[in-house]
Design a protein around this motif. Sequence first.
Motif, mmCIF file in Angstrom:
data_model
loop_
_atom_site.group_PDB
_atom_site.id
_atom_site.type_symbol
_atom_site.label_atom_id
_atom_site.label_comp_id
_atom_site.label_asym_id
_atom_site.label_seq_id
_atom_site.Cartn_x
_atom_site.Cartn_y
_atom_site.Cartn_z
ATOM 1 N N GLN A 139 0.942 -1.302 -0.038
ATOM 2 C CA GLN A 139 0.043 -0.080 -0.165
ATOM 3 C C GLN A 139 0.769 1.230 -0.074
ATOM 4 O O GLN A 139 0.607 2.285 -0.615
ATOM 5 N N ARG A 140 1.962 1.189 0.790
ATOM 6 C CA ARG A 140 2.895 2.374 0.646
ATOM 7 C C ARG A 140 3.879 2.103 -0.451
ATOM 8 O O ARG A 140 4.826 3.282 -0.450
ATOM 9 N N ASP A 142 6.195 -0.074 -1.303
ATOM 10 C CA ASP A 142 7.506 -0.389 -0.771
ATOM 11 C C ASP A 142 7.549 -2.128 -1.138
ATOM 12 O O ASP A 142 8.461 -2.617 -0.536
ATOM 13 N N TYR A 247 10.785 -0.938 8.036
ATOM 14 C CA TYR A 247 9.581 -1.398 8.628
ATOM 15 C C TYR A 247 10.240 -2.120 9.959
ATOM 16 O O TYR A 247 11.052 -2.958 9.870
ATOM 17 N N THR A 275 7.522 7.707 9.493
ATOM 18 C CA THR A 275 6.505 8.193 8.281
ATOM 19 C C THR A 275 5.155 7.677 8.691
ATOM 20 O O THR A 275 3.991 8.199 8.668
ATOM 21 N N ASP A 276 5.030 6.457 9.500
ATOM 22 C CA ASP A 276 3.921 5.906 10.030
ATOM 23 C C ASP A 276 4.206 4.962 11.172
ATOM 24 O O ASP A 276 5.340 4.544 11.453
ATOM 25 N N ARG A 318 7.064 2.722 10.092
ATOM 26 C CA ARG A 318 7.406 2.897 8.912
ATOM 27 C C ARG A 318 8.563 3.643 8.825
ATOM 28 O O ARG A 318 8.282 5.133 9.270
ATOM 29 N N GLU A 320 11.697 6.342 6.457
ATOM 30 C CA GLU A 320 12.179 6.681 5.234
ATOM 31 C C GLU A 320 13.494 7.492 5.451
ATOM 32 O O GLU A 320 13.522 8.319 6.172
ATOM 33 N N HIS B 36 1.362 9.394 -0.978
ATOM 34 C CA HIS B 36 2.125 9.321 0.170
ATOM 35 C C HIS B 36 3.516 9.938 0.002
ATOM 36 O O HIS B 36 4.554 9.427 0.564
#
Lengths: 352, 352
Positions: A139-140, A142, A247, A275-276, A318, A320, B36
Motif C-alpha cells: 500500500q505504501r 514498498d 519497517y 512516516t507511519d 515505517r 524513510e 504518500h
Amino acid sequence: MSTSGISVEARRIDALLLRALYGGSKSYWELMREGHAQTHHILESLQGLLKNELVTYDGNRFVLTEAGRRQAEALGLDRVADQRCETCAGRGIILRPPFDRVLEAFQEIVAMRPKATPDFDQGYVTPETTVLRLALMAQRGDLAGRDLLLLGDDDLTGIAAALSGLPRRIFVLDVDERIVGFIRDVARDRGWDNVHAEIYDVQDPLPETLRGQFDVFFTDPVETLRGIFLFLSRCTEALRGPGSAGYFGLSYLESSWKKWRDIQRGLLDMGFAITDMLGAFQDYQLENIVAQGYPVAKMAPVPVGEPDVPFYISTVYRLELTEAPKPLYTGRLELGTDLYYDDEACVTLRRP
Amino acid sequence: MSTSGISVEARRIDALLLRALYGGSKSYWELMREGHAQTHHILESLQGLLKNELVTYDGNRFVLTEAGRRQAEALGLDRVADQRCETCAGRGIILRPPFDRVLEAFQEIVAMRPKATPDFDQGYVTPETTVLRLALMAQRGDLAGRDLLLLGDDDLTGIAAALSGLPRRIFVLDVDERIVGFIRDVARDRGWDNVHAEIYDVQDPLPETLRGQFDVFFTDPVETLRGIFLFLSRCTEALRGPGSAGYFGLSYLESSWKKWRDIQRGLLDMGFAITDMLGAFQDYQLENIVAQGYPVAKMAPVPVGEPDVPFYISTVYRLELTEAPKPLYTGRLELGTDLYYDDEACVTLRRP
C-alpha cells in the motif's frame, strides 16, 4: 474519587481497564491488550483496582464490582463504546488481491515450519499478521519491484513476500539454521530464484555484498535498546540511500514510552524520518506462556491460565531515509545475553 | 524500464500513481491523495509520467496510456488491489456511541459557524474528521474525565468534545475572535459551564493560569517548522507532566520527510515519545483552491478544476510526555508571516 492523587498515566490506564470491564468480564490476557501501556504499568493499575475493590477476580476472569461500575459511570465510561473498526480490527488494512490468496498458500507452508525456540527470543506473529504487514508495504509502494531485506525471519515473511510475486529480490538473514534451511527448501521447491537466505548473527558485521543494496527492510528485533539499535543498524547499512524505507515492530508491552523515546532518537540519528506508526498491528502467537514461566505470567496478581487471546501485540513503524544511511553500529559487536534481556522485558525468557 | 536511473523515492511514487491509474482514470486531486509524499515530489513524478507518455490527460482526468499499462503490468501492479479497509477508510477508527450521535448534533452546529479565512491559515477538517479524532482520543483513554486544551480551533473540536459529555474541562484558545465568540455563544446556549474560550495569539506567552493545567492537548498547527514548534511549545507548557498526552495533525503534502524528521527531533526534545501516528486520518474541506490561486493548483502540469475530493489529508500524531514538559519556546516570540509560510508550503496563501 478513589483515583485522585495518582499519576496522569495511571488514571488513563485505570479508565481503559474500567471501560473494557464495563463491557463484560475479561481475562488477564484480554486486559493486557487494552491498557495501551507497558505491562508493568497495566499490572500496577490492575493491582490498584483490585485493592480498591473496584475489580474482582472470579477465579478465571476479572469483573467490575458494584463500586467499579459506579466509578466507570462517574467517568462517563459507560457511554463510550469501543471505537475500533471491526472489519480490520483497527489496523486500517485488510487483505485484498493478491494478499488474500497469499495468506491461503502461506498457511499451508507455515504448517510445516520449524518450532519457535527461546534460544533466539523467537515467537512469531500470526500468519495473518505476516501477510497484513506485506499488504501495508504494498500500500505504501514498498513491495512491487523492490529489493527487500529481512533480518530475522522466524515469521517467514520472506516466503509470504515471494508468494505475492511482487518484490524483485528477497534476501533473508537469520541466526537459526533451521529457518534458513526451511526457506531455502521452499524456494528450491517453488523455483524462486530471487529468494536468498543466509545464516547470520546480528553481532557480526553486515556482509559487504549486502551493503547499500536494498530499497526496503523489515525486521522484528529483540526489545533491548542496544539490541534494537544493532538490528536497525545492520538494516540501515543495507539500504541504498534517501527514499529507502524500513519497517519494524515494537511493543509498548515490553518497553516503556521512555525507551520508545530513546529508540526514536536513535532512528532520527540514523537518518530516518518516521512516516507511519500503526498500533496493535501485529498479533503474536505465543504458546505455553504460563508453563514456561514467562515473567508476564508470574507477575500476574492472581493465578492465571494460558492466554485465551493473542495478548502480545506490537506497533509497526515505517521509516524513510531522508539522507545517507548512518548506522549507529558497524563492525562486530558482542552483546551476549544483553542482546535479548533488560529490566523492562517480561515476555522474554532469561537464559541460564 | 523507463524509470531506471531515477531516485528510490521517485520510483516509489511512480509506482503508487501507476497503480492508482491502473484502477481507472483519476483527477489531479485524487492523485494527490495517492502518492504518500510531498506535493512537490508527486508533481515531479506526474510530470515524468506525462513526459514519458505513460500517462496522459484527457482534459479532465489522468489516464494510463498503453505504454503506462504495460509498465504497470511489468511491475506487477495490475495484481495489487487497494488494501485500505473500506469500512473505516483506512483509519482503523469508526464512530460508535457516543460519537455517532455527537456527529449528528455537531453537523447542525457547524452549519452556522464563521467561514474560514486565509488571514489565519484556516481551513478546517470535515465534521466527520473532527469527531473521529475525538473517538481516537477516547479509544486511547485521553478524553473521559480529562482536562483538554485546544490551541487554534477553527474545526470547533471543543464543541464536539463538549457534545460527547466526556472531558472534565475544555479550554479553547484561538486568535480569531469570531471563533471564540461562536464557541462562547454555543456554550452559553447549551449551559456548558466546563467549556471556556479565550482570544490568544500564539506569539504571546501562554497565560500563567493555564500552565501545567491539562492532561491532553489537540492542535492542528501551521506547517512551518518554527510555527509548529511554537504551537507545540505552548501546548506542552500547558500539560501537567509525565503521562500527559498531546495530539496534532501534520501533512506530508506540505512538509518533506526531512522536515518531518526535524519536527520529530523537536518533539523528543520537548520530552515526548511519539506513541501513534495515523496516516491520512484527517480530511480537510478546502474550497476555491483554484479560484484563490493556491500554489498546489498553479503548480499543476495541466489546467485543473476545483477539487472533486478532499485532497488535503494529514497524519494524526499522539504524543506522551515521559518527563517534565520542556517547551522549546516560552515567552513572547514574534514570527510575522514566517509563522505561516515557508518554501515547502503549497496549500497556504502567502499574504501580501
